[in-house]
Write an enzyme that holds these catalytic residues in place. Structure first.
Site, mmCIF file in Angstrom:
data_model
loop_
_atom_site.group_PDB
_atom_site.id
_atom_site.type_symbol
_atom_site.label_atom_id
_atom_site.label_comp_id
_atom_site.label_asym_id
_atom_site.label_seq_id
_atom_site.Cartn_x
_atom_site.Cartn_y
_atom_site.Cartn_z
ATOM 1 N N ARG A 103 0.846 -1.182 0.000
ATOM 2 C CA ARG A 103 0.000 0.000 0.000
ATOM 3 C C ARG A 103 0.885 1.236 0.000
ATOM 4 O O ARG A 103 1.760 1.363 0.858
ATOM 5 C CB ARG A 103 -0.807 -0.023 1.312
ATOM 6 N N THR A 107 -1.051 7.492 -0.302
ATOM 7 C CA THR A 107 -2.396 7.435 -0.920
ATOM 8 C C THR A 107 -3.228 6.253 -0.416
ATOM 9 O O THR A 107 -4.432 6.205 -0.644
ATOM 10 C CB THR A 107 -2.262 7.285 -2.444
ATOM 11 N N ASP A 199 1.013 -2.883 12.131
ATOM 12 C CA ASP A 199 1.349 -3.329 10.776
ATOM 13 C C ASP A 199 1.802 -4.789 10.833
ATOM 14 O O ASP A 199 2.851 -5.100 11.388
ATOM 15 C CB ASP A 199 2.469 -2.423 10.227
ATOM 16 N N ASP A 202 5.366 -5.730 9.314
ATOM 17 C CA ASP A 202 6.500 -5.304 10.144
ATOM 18 C C ASP A 202 6.621 -6.151 11.404
ATOM 19 O O ASP A 202 7.725 -6.479 11.834
ATOM 20 C CB ASP A 202 6.330 -3.826 10.530
HETATM 21 C C1 PRP Z 1 -0.802 -4.408 4.515
HETATM 22 C C2 PRP Z 1 -1.562 -5.714 4.704
HETATM 23 C C3 PRP Z 1 -2.362 -5.829 3.441
HETATM 24 C C4 PRP Z 1 -2.700 -4.390 3.146
HETATM 25 C C5 PRP Z 1 -4.109 -4.131 3.617
HETATM 26 O O1 PRP Z 1 0.292 -4.617 3.694
HETATM 27 O O2 PRP Z 1 -0.762 -6.824 4.949
HETATM 28 O O3 PRP Z 1 -1.651 -6.413 2.357
HETATM 29 O O4 PRP Z 1 -1.768 -3.562 3.875
HETATM 30 O O5 PRP Z 1 -4.487 -2.850 3.265
HETATM 31 P P1 PRP Z 1 -5.623 -2.548 2.202
HETATM 32 O O6 PRP Z 1 -6.752 -3.480 2.472
HETATM 33 O O7 PRP Z 1 -5.945 -1.112 2.491
HETATM 34 O O8 PRP Z 1 -5.038 -2.734 0.818
HETATM 35 P P2 PRP Z 1 1.408 -3.486 3.452
HETATM 36 O O9 PRP Z 1 1.015 -2.544 2.380
HETATM 37 O O10 PRP Z 1 1.767 -2.867 4.765
HETATM 38 O O11 PRP Z 1 2.622 -4.313 2.843
HETATM 39 P P3 PRP Z 1 3.637 -5.307 3.613
HETATM 40 O O12 PRP Z 1 2.860 -6.542 3.996
HETATM 41 O O13 PRP Z 1 4.666 -5.575 2.576
HETATM 42 O O14 PRP Z 1 4.161 -4.590 4.824
#
Ligand code: PRP
Length: 209
Positions: A103, A107, A199, A202
């Site tokens: 994400r 944004t 998160d 992380d």
């Molecule tokens: C987080 C989570 C999902 C997403 C959910 O990933 O694990 O994939 O955000 O958000 P959404 O429903 O609003 O799309 P992140 O972007 O933090 O990536 P990562 O797992 O690589 O840290």
């Protein structure tokens, strides 16, 4: 309309509390993700079709059962990776197809950075794995990739889901079943699930810094 399946079980409540706590260390966090994924998998696979075959026990022949359909697991990188092993424990013959989405932190829009789905025949049923369903943007992108491959039966498995993410999938992909351990209150102004667990990626991979 999407079927929303939320686990209602005392063990889920206990493991979720460990997952939510900011005092939980990374190793314990991963363990809780595994335990909750196993419980979620048990529930989400209840309708899988099986076929019978003959099994010879040391004493006699009897009816045995095996899965009828080709099952695919589609973990969303990174956090979904932690849900793969518990799913494979239950369905060792699953194929694993990784999908890379993150994400954009400004944004909150998903960015698709990895997918290597083959040209050949798609799996019969795919389980998208991601601990968090927040806005639903990443899950929607994963669904689109699987639909483009030709997958006709898709289930979304999340540990924690926000009402906004559920609504997003409901509107855009009414045939996708959603399975979650819990549905939280809401998203905050930064699009994080509240109360949530922080998160997941992380905390699983110890990259909070
Ligand atoms: C987080 C989570 C999902 C997403 C959910 O990933 O694990 O994939 O955000 O958000 P959404 O429903 O609003 O799309 P992140 O972007 O933090 O990536 P990562 O797992 O690589 O840290």
């Amino acid at each position: 309309m999407n079927e929303i399946n939320v686990l209602n079980h005392p063990l889920v409540d206990c493991h979720l509390s460990v997952l939510r706590s900011k005092q939980t260390c990374n190793a314990e966090f991963r363990q809780s993700i595994k335990r909750l994924s196993m419980l979620l998998a048990y529930s989400a696979t209840a309708q899988l079709e099986i076929e019978t075959y003959t099994v010879e026990t040391p004493l006699a022949a009897c009816a045995g059962h095996r899965l009828k359909k080709r099952v695919g697991l589609a973990p969303i990188l990174r956090a979904g990776v932690a849900m793969v092993e518990p799913m494979l424990e239950l369905i060792p013959t699953s194929e694993v197809w990784h999908l890379g989405m993150y994400r954009d932190e400004h944004t909150a829009q998903p960015v698709h950075y990895y997918s290597k789905l083959p040209d050949g025949a798609p799996v019969d049923i795919a389980f998208i794995l991601d601990p968090m369903l927040a806005t639903g943007g990443s899950a929607a992108m994963a669904i689109k990739a699987l639909v483009q491959w030709g997958v006709r039966h898709i289930k979304m498995l999340a540990i924690i889901a926000a009402p906004e993410g559920i609504e997003h999938l409901r509107k855009n992909f009414p045939d996708v079943e959603i399975h979650a351990c819990v549905v939280d209150e809401r998203l905050n102004e930064d699009h994080f699930i509240v109360p949530g667990l922080g998160d997941a990626g992380d905390r699983i991979f110890n990259t909070l810094g």
